[in-house]
Design a protein around this motif. Structure first.
Motif, short mmCIF file in Angstrom:
data_model
loop_
_atom_site.label_atom_id
_atom_site.label_comp_id
_atom_site.label_asym_id
_atom_site.label_seq_id
_atom_site.Cartn_x
_atom_site.Cartn_y
_atom_site.Cartn_z
N ASP A 9 29.50 68.54 66.24
CA ASP A 9 29.07 69.78 65.59
C ASP A 9 27.72 69.56 64.90
OD1 ASP A 9 31.36 71.12 66.31
OD2 ASP A 9 32.35 70.86 64.37
N THR A 10 26.90 70.60 64.87
CA THR A 10 25.66 70.57 64.10
C THR A 10 25.98 71.13 62.73
OG1 THR A 10 24.39 70.96 66.11
CG2 THR A 10 23.27 71.34 64.02
N VAL A 11 25.64 70.35 61.69
CA VAL A 11 25.97 70.74 60.32
C VAL A 11 24.73 70.69 59.44
CG1 VAL A 11 28.37 69.96 60.46
CG2 VAL A 11 26.64 68.38 59.69
N VAL A 12 24.81 71.38 58.31
CA VAL A 12 23.77 71.33 57.28
C VAL A 12 24.40 70.83 56.01
CG1 VAL A 12 24.07 73.75 56.60
CG2 VAL A 12 21.90 72.62 56.16
N VAL A 13 23.68 69.95 55.29
CA VAL A 13 24.19 69.39 54.03
C VAL A 13 23.92 70.40 52.93
CG1 VAL A 13 24.03 67.46 52.43
CG2 VAL A 13 23.75 67.07 54.86
N ILE A 14 24.96 70.72 52.14
CA ILE A 14 24.81 71.74 51.11
C ILE A 14 24.83 71.16 49.71
CG2 ILE A 14 25.74 73.59 52.52
CD1 ILE A 14 28.43 73.21 51.06
N ALA A 15 25.09 69.85 49.58
CA ALA A 15 25.10 69.22 48.26
C ALA A 15 24.73 67.75 48.39
CB ALA A 15 26.48 69.35 47.62
N GLY A 16 24.14 67.20 47.33
CA GLY A 16 23.81 65.78 47.31
C GLY A 16 22.32 65.54 47.46
N LYS A 17 21.97 64.25 47.63
CA LYS A 17 20.55 63.88 47.69
C LYS A 17 19.86 64.37 48.96
CE LYS A 17 21.23 59.35 49.78
NZ LYS A 17 21.00 57.94 49.70
N ASP A 18 20.62 64.62 50.03
CA ASP A 18 20.06 65.08 51.30
C ASP A 18 20.29 66.57 51.52
OD1 ASP A 18 19.15 62.52 52.07
OD2 ASP A 18 21.18 61.97 52.69
#
Length: 182
Positions: A9-18
């Motif tokens: 799956d292609t995902v996007v990071v919504i929290a954290g340093k990235d």
């Protein structure tokens, strides 16, 4: 606990340093409720060489990130979305909450793309075949030039061996003189 995110799956990071980075899921770990995403949460691992053949150094690699910190990017609408579960044909499928499109990919579609890729490669190879024949002809024309270079190299190696013989004979003569003087 089941994950809404699967491998590929292609995902996007919504929290954290990235936060804000996107990438493909390399590994999904439901037991840990975590995923490994390409290009996200890069760590430096110091590796010590264990033998003469091993190379040591600092290795950069992806580390796991909590699954709650990522959202799936819908392939049809292109937005980060939550996952809804629907029953279709007696199977539980994942769908986009925003546009309602299916997030599950079918295996048949991936097989079809593989066959089309191999077919296009074969077509390209047949198109490039005349070019390969022309390249062989050009190398055949250049071959006599290469033979001349090898002849000159052979002559230089012969002269080098003659000078080495002279050096070895002079060394022998000096050792005999030392013995006579003692």
């Amino acid at each position: 606990m089941a994950l809404n995110v699967k491998k590929g799956d292609t995902v996007v990071v919504i929290a954290g340093k990235d936060k804000g980075k996107t990438g493909k899921v390399l590994v999904a770990m439901p037991a840990d409720n975590s995923v490994v995403v390409a290009g996200v949460n890069i760590i430096s691992k110091h590796k010590k060489p264990r033998s003469a053949q091993d190379k040591g150094g600092i290795i950069k690699k992806e580390n796991k990130i909590d699954a709650s910190n990522v959202q799936i990017v819908c392939p049809s609408c292109g937005k980060a979305t939550r996952v809804a579960h629907n029953m279709a044909d007696g199977k539980k499928t994942r769908t986009c909450k925003k546009c309602g499109a299916s997030l599950d990919t079918t295996k048949k579609a991936t097989k079809e793309t593989k066959t089309t890729k191999t077919a296009t490669k074969k077509v390209e190879e047949t198109k490039s075949a005349p070019k390969a024949v022309e390249a062989k002809k050009e190398t055949a024309k250049k071959a006599p030039v290469a033979e001349k270079k090898t002849e000159t190299k052979a002559k230089t190696t012969k002269t080098a061996t003659k000078t080495e013989e002279k050096k070895t004979t002079t060394k022998k003569s000096t050792t005999t003189k030392k013995v006579e003087s003692k």
